[in-house]
Design an enzyme around this catalytic site. Structure first.
Site, PDB file in Angstrom:
ATOM      1  N   LYS A  91     -39.551   2.242 105.725  1.00 28.58           N
ATOM      2  CA  LYS A  91     -39.343   2.081 104.285  1.00 28.58           C
ATOM      3  C   LYS A  91     -39.955   0.757 103.821  1.00 28.58           C
ATOM      4  CE  LYS A  91     -35.119   4.255 102.650  1.00 28.58           C
ATOM      5  NZ  LYS A  91     -33.730   3.918 102.285  1.00 28.58           N
TER       6      LYS A  91
HETATM    7  C1  E4P Z   1     -32.405   5.809  99.595  1.00 25.20           C
HETATM    8  O1  E4P Z   1     -33.127   6.029 100.565  1.00 25.20           O
HETATM    9  C2  E4P Z   1     -31.554   4.612  99.515  1.00 25.20           C
HETATM   10  O2  E4P Z   1     -30.982   4.316 100.758  1.00 25.20           O
HETATM   11  C3  E4P Z   1     -30.407   4.698  98.558  1.00 25.20           C
HETATM   12  O3  E4P Z   1     -30.171   5.930  98.050  1.00 25.20           O
HETATM   13  C4  E4P Z   1     -30.142   3.456  97.799  1.00 25.20           C
HETATM   14  O4  E4P Z   1     -29.453   3.650  96.608  1.00 25.20           O
HETATM   15  P1  E4P Z   1     -28.356   2.628  96.091  1.00 25.20           P
HETATM   16  O5  E4P Z   1     -28.767   1.266  96.594  1.00 25.20           O
HETATM   17  O6  E4P Z   1     -28.347   2.746  94.618  1.00 25.20           O
HETATM   18  O7  E4P Z   1     -27.080   3.080  96.727  1.00 25.20           O
END
Ligand code: E4P
Length: 200
Positions: A91
């Protein structure tokens, strides 16, 4: 339609895998920080052990934890060596300099999940730079006052045109209805936190 689990918790991951509805796992530094303190690499190895127990080819996303583009490339290469998992996606958060990181990793055959995308244009740039997955953040887009399903719909329509090899993932899910809205808007993948899956 693919449902992923947004968690690094071993019990929650196994609970989802045993029920067969999950076809991938997404983590991020904040999700990992909720787990037992210690060596994060050992923890990722445990997650991989579970994925291998329940099937082959289950994608796992692990995020870099540096804001420095050169270090992102080194960390991504380090993840590939350390985890040695063929279905690993690194990521990389969307950003101007990060587009160069995505491009470089693509050249090295490292698959990127470009995360934290907040707009259609983020999605276009991430896909064009070479991301294999583009992650739009539904709840966070809503927080800015935008219509998140309209953003997903437009990104989905655009990314499906032409020969760009990319999947549109929707994360930052806060309500069971977000999941339905994201799929109806054209998401390929929705990644869902365990409590929301139980509500579903
Ligand atoms: C997606 O891959 C992310 O881990 C995730 O959904 C983050 O979202 P949030 O920080 O709003 O919980």
């Amino acid at each position: 339609m693919k449902l992923f689990l947004d968690s690094a918790n071993l019990v929650e991951i196994e609970e989802a895998l045993v029920r067969g509805f999950v076809s991938g796992i997404t983590t991020n530094p904040s999700i990992l920080s909720k787990e037992e303190k210690g060596d994060y690499q050992k923890h990722i190895h445990k997650i991989i052990g579970l994925l291998e127990k329940y099937g082959v080819g289950i994608p796992l996303s692990v995020e870099v934890f540096t804001a420095n583009p050169a270090e992102m490339i080194e960390q991504a290469r380090g993840f590939m060596r350390a985890f040695d998992y063929p279905d690993l996606y690194v990521k990389i958060p969307v950003g101007w300099d990060e587009l160069g990181v995505i491009h470089e990793l693509r050249q090295r055959n490292i698959r990127v999940n470009c995360t934290c995308c907040m707009s259609v244009n983020h999605s276009i740039l991430a896909a064009a730079a070479g991301a294999s997955i583009v992650s739009l953040f539904y709840g966070r887009i809503k927080d800015t006052g935008q219509d998140a399903s309209a953003v997903v719909r437009a990104a989905a329509e655009i990314l499906k045109v032409g020969d760009v090899d990319v999947e549109l993932l929707v994360g930052s899910i806060r309500h069971p209805s977000d999941v339905m809205e994201a799929f109806l808007a054209g998401a390929d993948i929705v990644t869902v936190p365990p409590p929301i899956l139980r509500q579903m």
